[in-house]
Design a protein around this motif. Structure first.
Motif, PDB file in Angstrom:
ATOM      1  N   MET A   1       0.828  -1.205   0.000  1.00 34.77           N
ATOM      2  CA  MET A   1       0.000   0.000   0.000  1.00 34.77           C
ATOM      3  C   MET A   1       0.869   1.264   0.000  1.00 34.77           C
ATOM      4  O   MET A   1       1.914   1.303   0.636  1.00 34.77           O
ATOM      5  N   THR A   2       0.428   2.267  -0.740  1.00 33.98           N
ATOM      6  CA  THR A   2       1.190   3.512  -0.813  1.00 33.98           C
ATOM      7  C   THR A   2       0.769   4.452   0.314  1.00 33.98           C
ATOM      8  O   THR A   2      -0.413   4.688   0.506  1.00 33.98           O
ATOM      9  N   THR A   3       1.740   4.952   1.052  1.00 25.17           N
ATOM     10  CA  THR A   3       1.394   5.967   2.061  1.00 25.17           C
ATOM     11  C   THR A   3       1.727   7.347   1.510  1.00 25.17           C
ATOM     12  O   THR A   3       2.740   7.532   0.849  1.00 25.17           O
ATOM     13  N   ALA A   4       0.861   8.297   1.796  1.00 19.05           N
ATOM     14  CA  ALA A   4       1.065   9.659   1.304  1.00 19.05           C
ATOM     15  C   ALA A   4       2.192  10.321   2.086  1.00 19.05           C
ATOM     16  O   ALA A   4       2.213  10.276   3.307  1.00 19.05           O
ATOM     17  N   VAL A   5       3.133  10.931   1.360  1.00 16.76           N
ATOM     18  CA  VAL A   5       4.193  11.667   2.068  1.00 16.76           C
ATOM     19  C   VAL A   5       3.731  13.092   2.324  1.00 16.76           C
ATOM     20  O   VAL A   5       2.875  13.625   1.619  1.00 16.76           O
ATOM     21  N   GLN A   6       4.316  13.682   3.341  1.00 21.21           N
ATOM     22  CA  GLN A   6       4.029  15.085   3.661  1.00 21.21           C
ATOM     23  C   GLN A   6       4.777  15.957   2.653  1.00 21.21           C
ATOM     24  O   GLN A   6       5.978  15.817   2.471  1.00 21.21           O
ATOM     25  N   LEU A   7       4.067  16.828   1.977  1.00 23.28           N
ATOM     26  CA  LEU A   7       4.692  17.651   0.943  1.00 23.28           C
ATOM     27  C   LEU A   7       4.908  19.073   1.445  1.00 23.28           C
ATOM     28  O   LEU A   7       4.238  19.533   2.362  1.00 23.28           O
ATOM     29  N   LYS A   8       5.845  19.748   0.779  1.00 23.77           N
ATOM     30  CA  LYS A   8       6.076  21.157   1.094  1.00 23.77           C
ATOM     31  C   LYS A   8       5.002  21.983   0.386  1.00 23.77           C
ATOM     32  O   LYS A   8       4.858  21.890  -0.847  1.00 23.77           O
ATOM     33  N   THR A   9       4.240  22.745   1.148  1.00 18.91           N
ATOM     34  CA  THR A   9       3.139  23.511   0.556  1.00 18.91           C
ATOM     35  C   THR A   9       3.104  24.927   1.111  1.00 18.91           C
ATOM     36  O   THR A   9       3.697  25.207   2.147  1.00 18.91           O
ATOM     37  N   ARG A  10       2.395  25.800   0.398  1.00 12.84           N
ATOM     38  CA  ARG A  10       2.023  27.091   0.987  1.00 12.84           C
ATOM     39  C   ARG A  10       0.601  27.418   0.544  1.00 12.84           C
ATOM     40  O   ARG A  10       0.178  27.038  -0.555  1.00 12.84           O
ATOM     41  N   GLU A  11      -0.126  28.112   1.411  1.00 13.13           N
ATOM     42  CA  GLU A  11      -1.536  28.401   1.129  1.00 13.13           C
ATOM     43  C   GLU A  11      -1.671  29.314  -0.079  1.00 13.13           C
ATOM     44  O   GLU A  11      -0.872  30.227  -0.272  1.00 13.13           O
ATOM     45  N   LEU A  12      -2.717  29.077  -0.870  1.00 13.37           N
ATOM     46  CA  LEU A  12      -3.003  29.979  -1.991  1.00 13.37           C
ATOM     47  C   LEU A  12      -3.582  31.282  -1.450  1.00 13.37           C
ATOM     48  O   LEU A  12      -3.387  32.364  -2.006  1.00 13.37           O
ATOM     49  N   LYS A  13      -4.338  31.119  -0.363  1.00  8.15           N
ATOM     50  CA  LYS A  13      -4.980  32.236   0.305  1.00  8.15           C
ATOM     51  C   LYS A  13      -5.167  31.752   1.737  1.00  8.15           C
ATOM     52  O   LYS A  13      -5.350  30.551   1.935  1.00  8.15           O
ATOM     53  N   PRO A  14      -5.121  32.623   2.727  1.00  6.94           N
ATOM     54  CA  PRO A  14      -5.245  32.113   4.104  1.00  6.94           C
ATOM     55  C   PRO A  14      -6.466  31.196   4.276  1.00  6.94           C
ATOM     56  O   PRO A  14      -7.585  31.594   3.973  1.00  6.94           O
ATOM     57  N   GLY A  15      -6.209  29.974   4.666  1.00  4.98           N
ATOM     58  CA  GLY A  15      -7.289  29.018   4.906  1.00  4.98           C
ATOM     59  C   GLY A  15      -7.831  28.317   3.675  1.00  4.98           C
ATOM     60  O   GLY A  15      -8.743  27.493   3.773  1.00  4.98           O
ATOM     61  N   PHE A  16      -7.281  28.607   2.507  1.00  9.25           N
ATOM     62  CA  PHE A  16      -7.805  27.980   1.290  1.00  9.25           C
ATOM     63  C   PHE A  16      -6.698  27.655   0.286  1.00  9.25           C
ATOM     64  O   PHE A  16      -5.870  28.501  -0.037  1.00  9.25           O
ATOM     65  N   GLY A  17      -6.747  26.409  -0.224  1.00  5.76           N
ATOM     66  CA  GLY A  17      -5.880  26.015  -1.327  1.00  5.76           C
ATOM     67  C   GLY A  17      -4.436  25.835  -0.915  1.00  5.76           C
ATOM     68  O   GLY A  17      -3.998  26.355   0.113  1.00  5.76           O
ATOM     69  N   ALA A  18      -3.702  25.056  -1.708  1.00  3.69           N
ATOM     70  CA  ALA A  18      -2.293  24.821  -1.405  1.00  3.69           C
ATOM     71  C   ALA A  18      -1.487  24.796  -2.691  1.00  3.69           C
ATOM     72  O   ALA A  18      -1.853  24.091  -3.639  1.00  3.69           O
ATOM     73  N   GLU A  19      -0.408  25.581  -2.721  1.00  4.31           N
ATOM     74  CA  GLU A  19       0.568  25.401  -3.791  1.00  4.31           C
ATOM     75  C   GLU A  19       1.532  24.328  -3.321  1.00  4.31           C
ATOM     76  O   GLU A  19       2.073  24.407  -2.202  1.00  4.31           O
ATOM     77  N   ILE A  20       1.718  23.309  -4.130  1.00 10.13           N
ATOM     78  CA  ILE A  20       2.628  22.219  -3.775  1.00 10.13           C
ATOM     79  C   ILE A  20       3.975  22.518  -4.431  1.00 10.13           C
ATOM     80  O   ILE A  20       4.050  22.719  -5.647  1.00 10.13           O
ATOM     81  N   LEU A  21       5.013  22.567  -3.602  1.00  8.69           N
ATOM     82  CA  LEU A  21       6.332  22.998  -4.075  1.00  8.69           C
ATOM     83  C   LEU A  21       7.254  21.795  -4.300  1.00  8.69           C
ATOM     84  O   LEU A  21       7.116  20.759  -3.639  1.00  8.69           O
ATOM     85  N   ASP A  22       8.168  21.961  -5.222  1.00 10.74           N
ATOM     86  CA  ASP A  22       9.241  20.978  -5.454  1.00 10.74           C
ATOM     87  C   ASP A  22       8.741  19.596  -5.853  1.00 10.74           C
ATOM     88  O   ASP A  22       9.312  18.581  -5.435  1.00 10.74           O
ATOM     89  N   VAL A  23       7.667  19.532  -6.617  1.00 11.27           N
ATOM     90  CA  VAL A  23       7.209  18.242  -7.137  1.00 11.27           C
ATOM     91  C   VAL A  23       7.144  18.317  -8.667  1.00 11.27           C
ATOM     92  O   VAL A  23       6.538  19.233  -9.218  1.00 11.27           O
ATOM     93  N   ASP A  24       7.826  17.362  -9.308  1.00  9.21           N
ATOM     94  CA  ASP A  24       7.784  17.232 -10.763  1.00  9.21           C
ATOM     95  C   ASP A  24       6.849  16.058 -11.068  1.00  9.21           C
ATOM     96  O   ASP A  24       7.232  14.889 -10.925  1.00  9.21           O
ATOM     97  N   LEU A  25       5.606  16.385 -11.426  1.00  8.91           N
ATOM     98  CA  LEU A  25       4.570  15.348 -11.542  1.00  8.91           C
ATOM     99  C   LEU A  25       4.938  14.247 -12.534  1.00  8.91           C
ATOM    100  O   LEU A  25       4.594  13.088 -12.334  1.00  8.91           O
ATOM    101  N   ALA A  26       5.617  14.607 -13.611  1.00 10.16           N
ATOM    102  CA  ALA A  26       5.935  13.617 -14.643  1.00 10.16           C
ATOM    103  C   ALA A  26       6.908  12.556 -14.126  1.00 10.16           C
ATOM    104  O   ALA A  26       6.990  11.462 -14.677  1.00 10.16           O
ATOM    105  N   ARG A  27       7.661  12.881 -13.067  1.00 11.03           N
ATOM    106  CA  ARG A  27       8.664  11.942 -12.554  1.00 11.03           C
ATOM    107  C   ARG A  27       8.432  11.552 -11.090  1.00 11.03           C
ATOM    108  O   ARG A  27       9.273  10.895 -10.484  1.00 11.03           O
ATOM    109  N   ALA A  28       7.304  11.950 -10.534  1.00  7.78           N
ATOM    110  CA  ALA A  28       7.079  11.737  -9.094  1.00  7.78           C
ATOM    111  C   ALA A  28       6.814  10.268  -8.763  1.00  7.78           C
ATOM    112  O   ALA A  28       6.233   9.533  -9.556  1.00  7.78           O
TER     113      ALA A  28
END
Ligand SMILES: [Fe+2]
Length: 284
Positions: free
Chosen positions: A1-28
């Protein structure tokens, strides 16, 4: 089973949304991708910048969220990729390659279906230097900002949605539906207040365009209520404005947001986006 790793994120707006940093989806790796999915379900929207994704990679990625959904206007899907819808003002051989000015006006995608799409993903292929922003409104924050009395009045109300009405009255791309499209898109009813299946959080969930009435309420009173709630939910405190760069992937959770596109100078710029959807459940 795959466990989700904790990613580096920052909010798009306080309390809403997340920009996910340092992830290259094509190679993740799978555990990173599981972390991306997990972040999406908790935050209402995610942004990943600087991605390079082929149409097939986009389809594989959206499939992590749910079964990829087909598109109603099939003439604008990418040749050979029926799950990839093209938004564009470009033409090839004198014909538009995609839908132009689609999605301008606050709405939630596929609201005219019994099971509206769960998430919408946009991938930026080419973007204007100005305009064409995408705005997302946070239905949970809007709901939480209402008084308990107001919440009680609204909870339990249902909205009547109609694709036929939407296509006959919208500002851009108005069309009379074929018999086939009419048959495939009968009117539906959905709750005005939607519960998020991931954690039970509630969201204000009106829409414009497809809504014809509040069930059991006379018009214009019903539609005035819907307009008032859309105006409230899409006011500045609850809205995130996304300015596009090539390679951006923005995904939002249609179960708890409204969104709108904005116009751009199409005599000066080209804009091409790939849109994908993952199927959703019946709202409750
Ligand atoms: Fe949309």
């Amino acid at each position: 089973m795959t466990t989700a790793v904790q990613l580096k994120t920052r909010e798009l707006k306080p309390g809403f949304g997340a920009e996910i940093l340092d992830v290259d989806l094509a190679r993740a790796e799978p555990d990173t991708l599981a972390g991306v999915v997990d972040t999406f379900h908790r935050h209402g929207a995610i942004l990943l910048r600087g991605q390079e994704m082929s149409p097939k990679q986009l389809v594989d990625f959206v499939a992590l969220f749910g079964e990829p959904e087909d598109h109603t206007q099939k003439q604008f899907t990418l040749p050979g990729h029926p799950k990839v819808f093209v938004l564009s003002n470009r033409e090839a051989d004198g014909k538009p390659i995609g839908a132009h000015n689609d999605g301008v006006g606050w709405h939630t995608d596929y609201s005219y279906k019994a099971q509206p799409v769960m998430c919408t993903m946009l991938y930026a292929v080419e973007v204007p230097d100005e305009g064409s922003d995408t705005l997302l409104a946070d239905g949970c924050a809007a709901w939480n900002a209402l008084s308990p009395e107001r919440q009680k009045e609204l909870d339990g109300l249902r909205l009547h949605h109609s694709y036929q009405h939407f296509m006959a009255t919208r500002e851009f791309g108005r069309q009379e539906l074929s018999d086939e499209l009419k048959r495939d898109n009968p009117d539906v009813e959905h709750p005005l207040i939607r519960t998020h299946p991931a954690d039970g959080r509630k969201a204000l969930w009106p829409s414009t365009g497809t809504v014809t009435e509040v069930v059991g309420m006379e018009n214009p009173k019903g539609l005035e209520l819907v307009d008032e709630l859309v105006e409230f939910m899409t006011s500045e405190p609850f809205v995130f404005r996304h300015k596009w760069q090539v390679g951006d992937i923005l995904m939002w959770d249609n179960r708890c947001t409204l969104h709108t596109g904005t116009l751009y100078d199409d005599t000066k710029y080209f804009r091409t986006m790939h849109r994908l959807w993952a199927k959703g459940d019946a709202p409750y």
